[in-house]
Design an enzyme around this catalytic site. Structure first.
Site, PDB file in Angstrom:
ATOM      1  CB  SER A 160      -0.952  -0.029   1.201  1.00  0.00           C
ATOM      2  OG  SER A 160      -1.901   0.996   1.119  1.00  0.00           O
ATOM      3  CG  ASP A 225      -7.266  -2.658  -3.366  1.00  0.00           C
ATOM      4  OD1 ASP A 225      -7.929  -1.861  -2.674  1.00  0.00           O
ATOM      5  OD2 ASP A 225      -6.057  -2.877  -3.185  1.00  0.00           O
ATOM      6  CG  HIS A 254      -5.991  -2.050   0.293  1.00  0.00           C
ATOM      7  ND1 HIS A 254      -5.233  -1.698  -0.809  1.00  0.00           N
ATOM      8  CD2 HIS A 254      -5.421  -1.404   1.361  1.00  0.00           C
ATOM      9  CE1 HIS A 254      -4.269  -0.879  -0.445  1.00  0.00           C
ATOM     10  NE2 HIS A 254      -4.360  -0.684   0.867  1.00  0.00           N
TER      11      HIS A 254
END
Length: 352
Positions: A160, A225, A254
Site C-alpha cells: 500500500s 481492491d 486491499h
C-alpha cells in the site's frame, strides 16, 4: 498559496492513520536488549530503534534466520503498526520457509532447509512522506552496518503506502536483488481521483520513480481492491523496466491478499528465482538494457575500428574506402600464424 511544509503536513493528515495510542511500546531490559511489550518473546526477533537523518527514530523488527541468503525489507501500510502486524509477519516467515523448502525438495531431492529469507519490517514513528524516506534509508544503513546485508542480497517489499518508501530506496540501489509491490499506489493523489498530471502537493509519486528501478519487480494486486484500484498495480507493472510475471488475485481486496493460496505460491516462486540469479546473469541483463542500437552506414567512409582475435592482441586498423565492395564492413580480419587476411568479397578470398 500554501508553503511546502503546510502542503506536506496536510497530505500527511489524509495519508496516515496509525493507531493511537500505539499497540506496543519499546523498553530496554537489564541486559541492554530491546523488547516490545505485547509481542511474544522470540529468540529470533531483534527489536531495533534506528535514528534517521531527519532527527526521528524508526522502530524495526528483525526476524533472523541463520541460513538466509536473502533479506526482505518490508514497509507496511498506513493504518497499522508493528504490534498489529507481528502475527502476520511470523506467519509469512513460516509460510515462506515451508513453501521454499518444498520447492527445493522437488528440485534437489533433499529434506532439509538449505537457506531461507530473513524478514525485516519497519514502521514510522512520525509518519510523513519525507520522514518515511529517511526511515527506510536509515534502516537500510542499519542492515548494511549491523547485519552485513548488501543490496545484492536484499528484496524490498512495499505494501500500500509502503510502496512509496520502497520505490524511493529501490531507485537509489542499482544492484538491488528485487522488489515486491503489494496493493501499491501510482501516487497519493491518484488514489482519490483520476488525474493525468503531476501536482506539487501530490505525495509518493511512484509513477515517476518506478522507471528508475533496475531490478526485477513483482506486482501483486487484488482485482476487487476498493481502496487502491487494481489499475494502480497494472499501471506500475506496465511502467517497470524489468517486470516480473504479475499476480492479479481474483476477488482479492486491499488487506486480505495473504489469505489466498496463490499469494504465497507466487511470492515463493519470485524469491526462489531471485535466489538463483547469478551476478553474471544480472550484469548481462544490465548490459543488454544499456546497449544502443547499431547505426547503419549508407555511405562507404573510412572509420577506425578495433578488432580482436583469439590468437593475437587487438589490432587497430583503418577501414579502406572500397568502391568495388557493396558489403557493410568489408574488412574481415582473420589471424593465422601472424598473417592478416582481408575480405573474401573484395580481395579474392585470401588477400594479405
Amino acid at each position: 498559496m500554501l508553503p511546502g511544509c503546510s502542503v506536506s503536513s496536510l497530505a500527511a493528515k489524509f495519508a496516515f492513520f496509525p493507531p493511537e495510542p500505539p499497540t506496543y511500546t519499546v523498553k530496554k531490559e537489564d541486559n541492554g536488549r530491546l523488547v516490545a511489550s505485547g509481542i511474544p518473546r522470540d529468540h529470533s526477533l531483534d527489536v531495533l530503534v534506528v535514528d534517521t537523518k531527519r532527527g526521528n527514530k524508526v522502530v524495526a523488527f528483525y526476524l533472523r534466520n541463520p541460513y538466509a541468503r536473502l533479506t526482505v525489507l518490508y514497509s507496511h501500510g498506513n493504518a497499522a503498526d508493528l504490534g498489529q502486524l507481528y502475527d502476520l509477519f511470523v506467519q509469512l516467515k513460516q509460510a515462506l520457509w515451508a513453501h521454499l523448502d518444498e520447492m527445493r525438495k522437488g528440485k534437489n531431492r533433499i529434506q532439509v532447509i538449505e537457506d531461507d529469507t530473513t524478514i525485516l519490517v519497519m514502521g514510522p514513528q512520525l509518519p510523513s512522506e519525507y520522514n518515511t524516506y529517511a526511515d527506510i534509508e536509515a534502516v537500510y544503513q542499519c542492515l548494511e552496518t549491523e547485519y552485513g546485508v548488501s543490496q545484492e542480497d536484499l528484496i524490498l517489499y512495499g505494501q500500500s503506502v509502503g510502496s512509496g518508501p520502497t520505490l524511493h530506496l529501490a531507485a537509489r540501489l542499482p544492484r538491488l536483488r528485487g522488489v515486491v509491490l503489494h496493493s501499491a499506489i501510482l501516487s497519493g493523489l491518484r488514489v482519490v481521483c483520476h488525474v493525468n498530471f503531476n501536482f506539487c502537493f501530490d505525495i509518493y509519486k511512484n509513477i515517476n520513480k518506478i522507471k528508475n528501478v533496475k531490478c526485477p519487480i513483482l506486482v501483486i494486486h487484488g482485482t476487487e481492491d476498493d481502496v487502491v484500484n487494481w489499475l494502480h498495480g497494472n499501471g506500475l507493472w506496465k511502467l517497470a523496466r524489468d517486470p516480473y510475471e504479475p499476480l492479479w488475485i481474483k476477488g482479492g481486496g486491499h488487506c486480505n491478499l495473504e489469505l489466498y493460496p496463490e499469494y504465497i505460491r507466487h511470492l515463493c516462486k519470485f524469491i526462489k528465482e531471485m535466489e538463483n540469479i547469478t551476478t553474471a546473469t544480472r550484469l548481462r541483463k544490465i548490459r543488454q538494457s544499456l546497449q544502443l542500437p547499431r547505426k547503419s552506414c549508407n555511405s562507404c567512409c573510412s572509420t577506425t575500428t578495433t578488432f580482436s582475435t583469439d590468437c593475437c592482441h587487438p589490432i587497430r586498423i583503418q577501414k579502406p574506402t572500397c568502391s568495388g565492395c557493396s558489403q557493410t564492413g568489408c574488412l574481415n580480419l582473420r589471424c593465422c600464424k601472424g598473417s592478416v587476411h582481408f575480405c573474401d568479397w573484395c580481395c579474392g578470398g585470401d588477400g594479405q
